[in-house]
Write an enzyme that holds these catalytic residues in place. Structure first.
Site, PDB file in Angstrom:
ATOM      1  N   LYS A  29       9.270   3.007  13.248  1.00 29.38           N
ATOM      2  CA  LYS A  29       8.893   3.300  11.677  1.00 29.38           C
ATOM      3  C   LYS A  29       7.232   2.803  11.377  1.00 29.38           C
ATOM      4  O   LYS A  29       6.634   1.994  12.307  1.00 29.38           O
ATOM      5  CB  LYS A  29       9.681   2.760  10.671  1.00 29.38           C
ATOM      6  CG  LYS A  29       9.756   1.127  10.507  1.00 29.38           C
ATOM      7  CD  LYS A  29      10.511   0.687   9.373  1.00 29.38           C
ATOM      8  CE  LYS A  29      11.929   1.098   9.048  1.00 29.38           C
ATOM      9  NZ  LYS A  29      12.506   0.347   8.117  1.00 29.38           N
ATOM     10  N   LYS A  87      15.872   9.658  11.303  1.00 33.20           N
ATOM     11  CA  LYS A  87      16.245   9.396   9.954  1.00 33.20           C
ATOM     12  C   LYS A  87      15.341  10.021   8.860  1.00 33.20           C
ATOM     13  O   LYS A  87      14.119   9.904   9.229  1.00 33.20           O
ATOM     14  CB  LYS A  87      16.076   7.619   9.951  1.00 33.20           C
ATOM     15  CG  LYS A  87      17.121   6.876  10.475  1.00 33.20           C
ATOM     16  CD  LYS A  87      16.849   5.556  10.976  1.00 33.20           C
ATOM     17  CE  LYS A  87      16.020   4.829   9.755  1.00 33.20           C
ATOM     18  NZ  LYS A  87      15.669   3.444  10.239  1.00 33.20           N
TER      19      LYS A  87
END
Length: 251
Positions: A29, A87
């Protein structure tokens, strides 16, 4: 319970690789772009190359808007770049129907390219602060879109944590709904070692952390350290043993 660790780049991924025996999933991320901020495709590729081949890599595609086509392309980019778990933070979806529309597009884009990839519909425990879908609607959104997992995180990283917004009993309901639908249940949001007893008790499948394994507990200024990953896993394993013993004793 699987341990997901979120490095912010290749150097931290190399530190995760040093602690590979203590973690299960390496999550890519970009924290400065949001709680589920998307990193660059080349960073996903480099992190995939940096960690052991038997450790799956997950990648966030961002705190996304209600734009199914845009999000589907982002998700395809993540899986093409080497991520196994994709995700999606449904930040801009205000209704379950919007969330389902976005996630169906993601599922198709990802599964057409790699059928064994796992798609994760992610919501926010503090949804009331940003106006997105109710956290407890995520298992239904994930199930109806064909996703593989439902996840909760926190959108605003201001020191408040998962259980500050969705208490353990409500998280237990989230996990129950996910399991009833045949989904994995993942929980994150400034999770600390003190939360592990509750997370274990309610049957969480995946716990996601960053700050808890960074120097000083600081997800932004601190760096992931292998010894902190090892300590977190040791605490997880201890709670798993205690829970198993309690379950056996009750049985």
């Amino acid at each position: 319970m699987l341990l997901l660790i979120s490095p912010d780049g290749v150097q931290e991924a190399l530190d995760c690789a040093k602690a590979a025996e203590h973690l299960d999933i390496v999550d890519v991320k970009k924290p400065d772009e949001g709680s589920l901020g998307a990193n660059f495709p080349w960073v996903i590729r480099d992190i995939r190359d940096a960690v052991p081949a038997d450790k799956p890599v997950s990648a966030t595609v961002g705190d996304v808007p209600y734009k199914p086509g845009t999000v589907a392309q982002a998700a395809l980019g993540a899986v093409v770049s080497g991520a196994t778990y994709i995700k999606v933070g449904l930040y801009g979806c205000t209704t379950p129907d919007q969330g389902i529309e976005v996630m169906r597009a993601v599922v198709r884009a990802v599964k057409d390219h790699r059928p064994d990839a796992l798609v994760v519909a992610s919501g926010y425990a503090d949804a009331h602060r940003i106006g997105c879908v109710n956290p407890l609607s995520l298992p239904d959104i994930a199930a109806r879109s064909g996703a593989d997992a439902a996840m909760l995180d926190t959108a605003i990283k201001d020191g408040t944590r998962l259980f500050d917004h969705v208490p353990p009993d409500a998280c237990a309901e989230f996990v129950r709904l996910a399991h009833e639908a045949g989904l994995l249940a993942a929980l994150a949001g400034s999770v600390q070692q003190t939360d592990l007893a509750s997370l274990t008790r309610i049957g969480t499948d995946i716990v996601g952390v960053r700050g808890a394994v960074c120097e000083g507990g600081d997800r932004n200024a601190g760096r992931i350290r292998p010894h902190l990953v090892a300590a977190f896993r040791a605490e997880m394993d201890q709670h798993a043993r205690e829970h198993a013993a309690d379950t056996t004793a009750v049985g």
